[in-house]
Design a protein around this motif. Sequence first.
Motif, PDB file in Angstrom:
ATOM      1  N   ILE A  76      -0.587 -17.487  27.760  1.00 37.14           N
ATOM      2  CA  ILE A  76       0.795 -17.732  28.212  1.00 37.14           C
ATOM      3  C   ILE A  76       1.579 -16.423  28.156  1.00 37.14           C
ATOM      4  O   ILE A  76       2.322 -16.075  29.075  1.00 37.14           O
ATOM      5  N   GLU A  77       1.383 -15.681  27.058  1.00 35.10           N
ATOM      6  CA  GLU A  77       2.104 -14.400  26.928  1.00 35.10           C
ATOM      7  C   GLU A  77       1.714 -13.450  28.059  1.00 35.10           C
ATOM      8  O   GLU A  77       2.572 -12.820  28.673  1.00 35.10           O
ATOM      9  N   LYS A  78       0.410 -13.402  28.331  1.00 35.03           N
ATOM     10  CA  LYS A  78      -0.077 -12.494  29.368  1.00 35.03           C
ATOM     11  C   LYS A  78       0.463 -12.866  30.748  1.00 35.03           C
ATOM     12  O   LYS A  78       0.734 -12.013  31.578  1.00 35.03           O
ATOM     13  N   ASN A  79       0.625 -14.175  30.973  1.00 40.28           N
ATOM     14  CA  ASN A  79       1.044 -14.648  32.296  1.00 40.28           C
ATOM     15  C   ASN A  79       2.504 -15.101  32.326  1.00 40.28           C
ATOM     16  O   ASN A  79       2.885 -15.881  33.206  1.00 40.28           O
ATOM     17  N   SER A  80       3.280 -14.633  31.372  1.00 42.81           N
ATOM     18  CA  SER A  80       4.640 -15.194  31.260  1.00 42.81           C
ATOM     19  C   SER A  80       5.512 -14.869  32.477  1.00 42.81           C
ATOM     20  O   SER A  80       6.321 -15.686  32.902  1.00 42.81           O
ATOM     21  N   ASP A  81       5.318 -13.691  33.073  1.00 42.75           N
ATOM     22  CA  ASP A  81       6.133 -13.350  34.247  1.00 42.75           C
ATOM     23  C   ASP A  81       5.822 -14.308  35.405  1.00 42.75           C
ATOM     24  O   ASP A  81       6.726 -14.839  36.053  1.00 42.75           O
ATOM     25  N   GLU A  82       4.527 -14.555  35.606  1.00 42.37           N
ATOM     26  CA  GLU A  82       4.140 -15.460  36.697  1.00 42.37           C
ATOM     27  C   GLU A  82       4.677 -16.875  36.443  1.00 42.37           C
ATOM     28  O   GLU A  82       5.245 -17.510  37.350  1.00 42.37           O
ATOM     29  N   LEU A  83       4.504 -17.355  35.207  1.00 44.89           N
ATOM     30  CA  LEU A  83       4.970 -18.716  34.885  1.00 44.89           C
ATOM     31  C   LEU A  83       6.490 -18.816  35.061  1.00 44.89           C
ATOM     32  O   LEU A  83       7.017 -19.800  35.590  1.00 44.89           O
ATOM     33  N   THR A  84       7.191 -17.769  34.617  1.00 47.03           N
ATOM     34  CA  THR A  84       8.648 -17.775  34.726  1.00 47.03           C
ATOM     35  C   THR A  84       9.070 -17.838  36.195  1.00 47.03           C
ATOM     36  O   THR A  84       9.978 -18.597  36.570  1.00 47.03           O
ATOM     37  N   LYS A  85       8.397 -17.053  37.020  1.00 47.50           N
ATOM     38  CA  LYS A  85       8.750 -17.057  38.456  1.00 47.50           C
ATOM     39  C   LYS A  85       8.476 -18.422  39.083  1.00 47.50           C
ATOM     40  O   LYS A  85       9.208 -18.856  39.976  1.00 47.50           O
ATOM     41  N   ILE A  86       7.418 -19.086  38.628  1.00 47.11           N
ATOM     42  CA  ILE A  86       7.137 -20.435  39.154  1.00 47.11           C
ATOM     43  C   ILE A  86       8.307 -21.367  38.808  1.00 47.11           C
ATOM     44  O   ILE A  86       8.784 -22.140  39.645  1.00 47.11           O
ATOM     45  N   ILE A  87       8.772 -21.267  37.547  1.00 45.88           N
ATOM     46  CA  ILE A  87       9.896 -22.133  37.130  1.00 45.88           C
ATOM     47  C   ILE A  87      11.120 -21.856  38.004  1.00 45.88           C
ATOM     48  O   ILE A  87      11.745 -22.780  38.540  1.00 45.88           O
ATOM     49  N   VAL A  88      11.430 -20.571  38.176  1.00 46.17           N
ATOM     50  CA  VAL A  88      12.626 -20.207  38.968  1.00 46.17           C
ATOM     51  C   VAL A  88      12.480 -20.721  40.405  1.00 46.17           C
ATOM     52  O   VAL A  88      13.429 -21.264  40.984  1.00 46.17           O
ATOM     53  N   SER A  89      11.284 -20.581  40.968  1.00 46.39           N
ATOM     54  CA  SER A  89      11.116 -20.902  42.388  1.00 46.39           C
ATOM     55  C   SER A  89      11.245 -22.395  42.677  1.00 46.39           C
ATOM     56  O   SER A  89      11.593 -22.781  43.790  1.00 46.39           O
ATOM     57  N   GLU A  90      10.959 -23.257  41.689  1.00 54.50           N
ATOM     58  CA  GLU A  90      11.055 -24.696  41.977  1.00 54.50           C
ATOM     59  C   GLU A  90      12.238 -25.367  41.288  1.00 54.50           C
ATOM     60  O   GLU A  90      12.722 -26.398  41.754  1.00 54.50           O
ATOM     61  N   HIS A  91      12.680 -24.803  40.158  1.00 47.64           N
ATOM     62  CA  HIS A  91      13.827 -25.396  39.465  1.00 47.64           C
ATOM     63  C   HIS A  91      15.136 -24.744  39.869  1.00 47.64           C
ATOM     64  O   HIS A  91      16.150 -25.415  40.033  1.00 47.64           O
ATOM     65  N   GLY A  92      15.136 -23.393  40.007  1.00 44.08           N
ATOM     66  CA  GLY A  92      16.346 -22.685  40.429  1.00 44.08           C
ATOM     67  C   GLY A  92      17.054 -21.928  39.323  1.00 44.08           C
ATOM     68  O   GLY A  92      17.873 -21.061  39.594  1.00 44.08           O
ATOM     69  N   LYS A  93      16.755 -22.236  38.050  1.00 45.09           N
ATOM     70  CA  LYS A  93      17.490 -21.570  36.959  1.00 45.09           C
ATOM     71  C   LYS A  93      17.229 -20.067  36.981  1.00 45.09           C
ATOM     72  O   LYS A  93      16.255 -19.610  37.580  1.00 45.09           O
ATOM     73  N   VAL A  94      18.087 -19.285  36.299  1.00 42.02           N
ATOM     74  CA  VAL A  94      17.945 -17.832  36.370  1.00 42.02           C
ATOM     75  C   VAL A  94      16.745 -17.369  35.534  1.00 42.02           C
ATOM     76  O   VAL A  94      16.365 -18.020  34.557  1.00 42.02           O
ATOM     77  N   TYR A  95      16.181 -16.227  35.951  1.00 39.03           N
ATOM     78  CA  TYR A  95      14.913 -15.737  35.395  1.00 39.03           C
ATOM     79  C   TYR A  95      14.900 -15.684  33.867  1.00 39.03           C
ATOM     80  O   TYR A  95      13.992 -16.214  33.236  1.00 39.03           O
ATOM     81  N   GLU A  96      15.916 -15.047  33.266  1.00 34.88           N
ATOM     82  CA  GLU A  96      15.899 -14.869  31.807  1.00 34.88           C
ATOM     83  C   GLU A  96      15.970 -16.219  31.076  1.00 34.88           C
ATOM     84  O   GLU A  96      15.381 -16.401  30.015  1.00 34.88           O
ATOM     85  N   ASP A  97      16.709 -17.141  31.660  1.00 33.91           N
ATOM     86  CA  ASP A  97      16.822 -18.485  31.077  1.00 33.91           C
ATOM     87  C   ASP A  97      15.471 -19.213  31.176  1.00 33.91           C
ATOM     88  O   ASP A  97      15.008 -19.859  30.219  1.00 33.91           O
ATOM     89  N   ALA A  98      14.828 -19.061  32.335  1.00 38.96           N
ATOM     90  CA  ALA A  98      13.514 -19.685  32.535  1.00 38.96           C
ATOM     91  C   ALA A  98      12.507 -19.104  31.534  1.00 38.96           C
ATOM     92  O   ALA A  98      11.701 -19.839  30.935  1.00 38.96           O
ATOM     93  N   LYS A  99      12.589 -17.792  31.325  1.00 37.82           N
ATOM     94  CA  LYS A  99      11.672 -17.124  30.392  1.00 37.82           C
ATOM     95  C   LYS A  99      11.926 -17.636  28.962  1.00 37.82           C
ATOM     96  O   LYS A  99      10.990 -17.877  28.191  1.00 37.82           O
TER      97      LYS A  99
END
Length: 497
Positions: A76-99
Amino acid sequence: MKTIEHFVVGKSFSGDSKRTGKVFNPATGEQSAEVKLASTKDVNLAIESAKKAFEPWANTPPLQRARVMFKFKELIEKNSDELTKIIVSEHGKVYEDAKGSLTRGLEVVEYACGIPQMLKGEFTENVGTNVDSWSIRQPLGVCAGITPFNFPAMVPMWMFPMAIACGNTFVLKPSEKDPSCSMRLAELLKDAGLPDGVFNVVNGDKEAVDALINNKDVAAISFVGSTPIAKYIYENCAKNEKRVQALGGAKNHCVVMPDCDLDQAVNGLMGAAYGSAGERCMAQSVAVAVGGIGDKLVNSLAKKVEALKVGPGMDKQSEMGPLVTKDHLAKVKSYVDIGVKEGAKLIVDGRNFKLQGYENGYYIGGCLFDHVKKDMRIYKEEIFGPVLSVIRAKNFNEALQLVNDHEFGNGVSIFTRDGDSGRTFSNKAQIGMIGINIPIPVPMAFHSFGGWKRSLFGDQHMHGPEGVRFYTKLKTITSRWPSGLRSDPEFVMPTMK
Ligand code: NAD
């Protein structure tokens, strides 16, 4: 167009249902994928796979199960940027909040790494002469999770790391509005060495949920979502003799005492009311202004709400992203209309917010109401958007009464410099999670998360020690090894000798 399928026995599974749903990017309003909506047959197949995987997984030593969790944490740590972007792209919340929300989920995985310690059990030597007794906790079997749209990583991770570490297998039914994050987490679990069939994802809607509730091979269901559905899940799981925890909606109050540090309270409220566009079950949607602090509070809030930077979640300047769907945007706007009709004073109106270049995104500006009354719908009902209602209370007791009379009991906070007010409030408030000068009192992974009243149906909160209790059943063994001595039959209740 990308199709999101299911994840069963360690791989993508398309199932036989022809029904699909649409997934959108809320920042642009464009459809980004279609998601399969599982049939009862598809869900039953996933349950069957989880059932087959149960025995070997339950027999896997807790230490080995923990090692999978350690590896999963790393991935999860290694892929956190990718996971965060997935959250932003479908939920809409801002990147840092998603992270941040991903990190809060990761912390449950970290907690689950300590499962060997948590499953150690208790032993008493000589409960009777030469009789020993011990208690152990064993896994339940196939467990299921049904999750809401607002935390596509964190809420599923409140559930499955604990369930799996305890030796159960799991079927997750994520929200059909933002399903991609769960699919990626399933792949990472496989990469971490989790045996196929231990963790499965079925995408779907009511049909999939009902299939989980009605299948006798599902031992327990964890649900997080709105209160009407939580109640439905709770009642129907009970009918089907399943263990259940069903977390529902909220209307969290922030009590602002006249002696508080006003800047701290206002800043706390801004993040808690408008962060994640108010789409958090711990969002604060009511500020209770106590004594004479109301006008000052509203003036300070108004300036900040007007200055809120609303924009796409991937824009570093954005403080608040769009709402999740077009329907949800319409619902939130209609609540603001209702508030105006009910006679509350709309101090900041975000309904007409438009963003150049993103005209089809689901944006609304921050909204602020003053002079809200307790019989108004905007006070009684959960809006789940960036709408803060200020209600006035004469004194501490009136504020506490408001909090305790409300049907929801998820979170609450008080801003004060007076220890007596803070302590009395935390003692008397009929709410599951309380903050003193803390705007969003979400418990850490090693405590447990859950509300009271109509914010949680069931007995156990999520993750932490309560998670271990929920995902295991207690067994107590009493044993004697007679050496030569043979006892006669006993026909009375055994007591300690
Ligand atoms: P929701 O209740 O609409 O959906 C939650 C889940 O239930 C989804 O997986 C959905 O597919 C399923 N579902 C929806 N309608 C159903 C039906 N008629 N029958 C069976 N299943 C159904 O909730 P949502 O809009 O996704 O999420 C927002 C809600 O979740 C808010 O009320 C929020 O307060 C709540 N929430 C609560 C907590 C908490 O910890 N108490 C945490 C996060 C969100």
